[in-house]
Design an enzyme around this catalytic site. Structure first.
Site, PDB file in Angstrom:
ATOM      1  N   ARG A   1      41.972 112.952  61.346  1.00 32.01           N
ATOM      2  CA  ARG A   1      40.565 112.580  61.244  1.00 32.01           C
ATOM      3  C   ARG A   1      39.675 113.751  61.640  1.00 32.01           C
ATOM      4  O   ARG A   1      40.038 114.523  62.527  1.00 32.01           O
ATOM      5  CB  ARG A   1      40.272 111.381  62.147  1.00 32.01           C
ATOM      6  CG  ARG A   1      40.904 110.107  61.617  1.00 32.01           C
ATOM      7  CD  ARG A   1      40.667 108.954  62.523  1.00 32.01           C
ATOM      8  NE  ARG A   1      39.278 108.544  62.648  1.00 32.01           N
ATOM      9  CZ  ARG A   1      38.625 107.806  61.772  1.00 32.01           C
ATOM     10  NH1 ARG A   1      39.224 107.406  60.671  1.00 32.01           N
ATOM     11  NH2 ARG A   1      37.371 107.460  61.972  1.00 32.01           N
ATOM     12  N   LEU A   2      38.519 113.828  60.962  1.00 29.82           N
ATOM     13  CA  LEU A   2      37.541 114.847  61.324  1.00 29.82           C
ATOM     14  C   LEU A   2      36.682 114.339  62.461  1.00 29.82           C
ATOM     15  O   LEU A   2      36.333 113.164  62.501  1.00 29.82           O
ATOM     16  CB  LEU A   2      36.627 115.111  60.129  1.00 29.82           C
ATOM     17  CG  LEU A   2      37.070 116.136  59.104  1.00 29.82           C
ATOM     18  CD1 LEU A   2      36.023 116.226  57.994  1.00 29.82           C
ATOM     19  CD2 LEU A   2      37.253 117.499  59.770  1.00 29.82           C
TER      20      LEU A   2
ATOM     21  N   GLY B   1      54.622 112.525  65.307  1.00 29.67           N
ATOM     22  CA  GLY B   1      54.462 113.127  66.632  1.00 29.67           C
ATOM     23  C   GLY B   1      55.506 114.164  66.998  1.00 29.67           C
ATOM     24  O   GLY B   1      55.758 114.404  68.175  1.00 29.67           O
ATOM     25  N   SER B   2      56.079 114.839  65.994  1.00 29.13           N
ATOM     26  CA  SER B   2      57.082 115.853  66.355  1.00 29.13           C
ATOM     27  C   SER B   2      56.429 117.024  67.079  1.00 29.13           C
ATOM     28  O   SER B   2      57.052 117.648  67.944  1.00 29.13           O
ATOM     29  CB  SER B   2      57.865 116.320  65.123  1.00 29.13           C
ATOM     30  OG  SER B   2      57.043 117.024  64.231  1.00 29.13           O
TER      31      SER B   2
ATOM     32  N   HIS C   1      47.407 123.509  61.864  1.00 26.00           N
ATOM     33  CA  HIS C   1      47.295 123.310  60.417  1.00 26.00           C
ATOM     34  C   HIS C   1      48.445 124.049  59.732  1.00 26.00           C
ATOM     35  O   HIS C   1      48.665 125.231  60.006  1.00 26.00           O
ATOM     36  CB  HIS C   1      45.946 123.816  59.906  1.00 26.00           C
ATOM     37  CG  HIS C   1      45.765 123.533  58.459  1.00 26.00           C
ATOM     38  ND1 HIS C   1      45.450 122.273  57.983  1.00 26.00           N
ATOM     39  CD2 HIS C   1      45.921 124.321  57.375  1.00 26.00           C
ATOM     40  CE1 HIS C   1      45.404 122.310  56.675  1.00 26.00           C
ATOM     41  NE2 HIS C   1      45.682 123.541  56.274  1.00 26.00           N
TER      42      HIS C   1
ATOM     43  N   ASN D   1      43.609 122.544  67.090  1.00 20.30           N
ATOM     44  CA  ASN D   1      44.289 121.808  66.030  1.00 20.30           C
ATOM     45  C   ASN D   1      45.404 122.684  65.453  1.00 20.30           C
ATOM     46  O   ASN D   1      45.340 123.912  65.531  1.00 20.30           O
ATOM     47  CB  ASN D   1      43.283 121.471  64.924  1.00 20.30           C
ATOM     48  CG  ASN D   1      43.888 120.645  63.814  1.00 20.30           C
ATOM     49  OD1 ASN D   1      44.695 119.741  64.061  1.00 20.30           O
ATOM     50  ND2 ASN D   1      43.527 120.932  62.585  1.00 20.30           N
TER      51      ASN D   1
HETATM   52  C1  GRF Z   1      52.190 118.600  60.847  1.00 21.52           C
HETATM   53  O1  GRF Z   1      52.674 119.262  59.721  1.00 21.52           O
HETATM   54  C2  GRF Z   1      50.829 119.113  61.205  1.00 21.52           C
HETATM   55  O2  GRF Z   1      50.675 120.488  61.015  1.00 21.52           O
HETATM   56  C3  GRF Z   1      49.963 118.347  60.243  1.00 21.52           C
HETATM   57  O3  GRF Z   1      50.509 117.046  60.234  1.00 21.52           O
HETATM   58  C4  GRF Z   1      51.899 117.132  60.542  1.00 21.52           C
HETATM   59  C5  GRF Z   1      52.156 116.240  61.715  1.00 21.52           C
HETATM   60  O4  GRF Z   1      53.514 116.172  62.025  1.00 21.52           O
HETATM   61  N1  GRF Z   1      48.569 118.415  60.577  1.00 21.52           N
HETATM   62  P1  GRF Z   1      53.999 115.481  63.376  1.00 21.52           P
HETATM   63  O5  GRF Z   1      53.303 114.129  63.475  1.00 21.52           O
HETATM   64  O6  GRF Z   1      53.633 116.395  64.521  1.00 21.52           O
HETATM   65  O7  GRF Z   1      55.481 115.323  63.219  1.00 21.52           O
END
Ligand code: GRF
Length: 215
Positions: free
Chosen positions: A91-92, A13-14, A113, A111
């Site tokens: 999840r999709l 959850g960063s 990515h 989202n």
């Molecule tokens: C991030 O790299 C995000 O782009 C990817 O999963 C990771 C999640 O990191 N989809 P966090 O949980 O927000 O720390």
């Protein structure tokens, strides 16, 4: 009026933290209506509670995709979020969930990515880009559609991969970009500066950002 957002995550959850921090420091004009994790013990749950925000765990284990989404919608429906913000949500979404957030020509779901889409879609984008040997990597914020990491792109930012990068240094530079870019992208939505256009040749929608007009 602040943008009403619901944050969905599966892990640490960063990115959720970066969004919460941006709301708190006033750089993002949004109201976090809730934080939902689909994984028990996900680090993001403690972050939500720490911030004093409505935080829920809606586990998917043992449920079909649709049954899990129905559970999510039970939590989300009363909150009337303008946007669902996926932040490391692994999840999709099926049409059941997508159709609950229909906008004009797009779904009200975004989202993040960790690659320059359409390169390196999928769950291991940092690893894939690193192993491939790219010189420029990047981060994409995009609208969600039925495909995997395929919806219209809202914002992208590149960052260099250095010759002496380890996967860890590469990822941590990418995460710093993620934490800056996601709140910035959400602020564009809050300012109502996102226009959808249709490209007949590519047969797909793309996004145009309206210039900021200072008041
Ligand atoms: C991030 O790299 C995000 O782009 C990817 O999963 C990771 C999640 O990191 N989809 P966090 O949980 O927000 O720390």
């Amino acid at each position: 009026m602040p943008l009403k957002i619901a944050l969905l995550a599966s892990g640490n959850g960063s990115n959720v933290q970066a969004i919460i921090d941006s709301v708190q420091n006033g750089s993002l004009d949004a109201e976090v209506k809730c934080i939902i994790a689909n994984v028990e013990n996900a680090g993001v749950l403690a972050r939500g509670e720490q911030a004093g925000l409505p935080t829920y765990c809606v586990p998917n284990s043992g449920l079909s995709r649709e049954a899990h989404e129905a559970e999510l919608l039970k939590v989300l429906n009363p909150l009337e979020a303008d946007y669902i913000v996926l932040a490391g949500y692994m999840r999709l979404m099926t049409p059941l969930f997508l159709n609950a957030y229909k906008g004009k020509g797009h779904y009200r779901i975004v989202n993040i990515h960790p690659s320059l889409l359409p390169a390196f879609p999928g769950a291991s984008a940092y690893e894939d880009a690193y192993e491939y040997g790219v010189k420029q990597a990047g981060v994409t914020i995009h609208f969600v559609d039925e495909g995997l990491d395929q919806g219209p792109i809202l914002l992208q930012e590149a960052f260099a991969r250095y010759d002496d990068d380890t996967l860890e240094t590469f990822k941590s530079r990418g995460l710093a970009v993620e934490h800056r870019l996601y709140p910035q992208a959400l602020q564009l939505l809050a300012e109502n500066r996102v226009l959808f256009r249709y490209n007949k040749t590519a047969e797909r929608y793309y996004v145009e950002i309206k210039a900021h007009v200072p008041c």
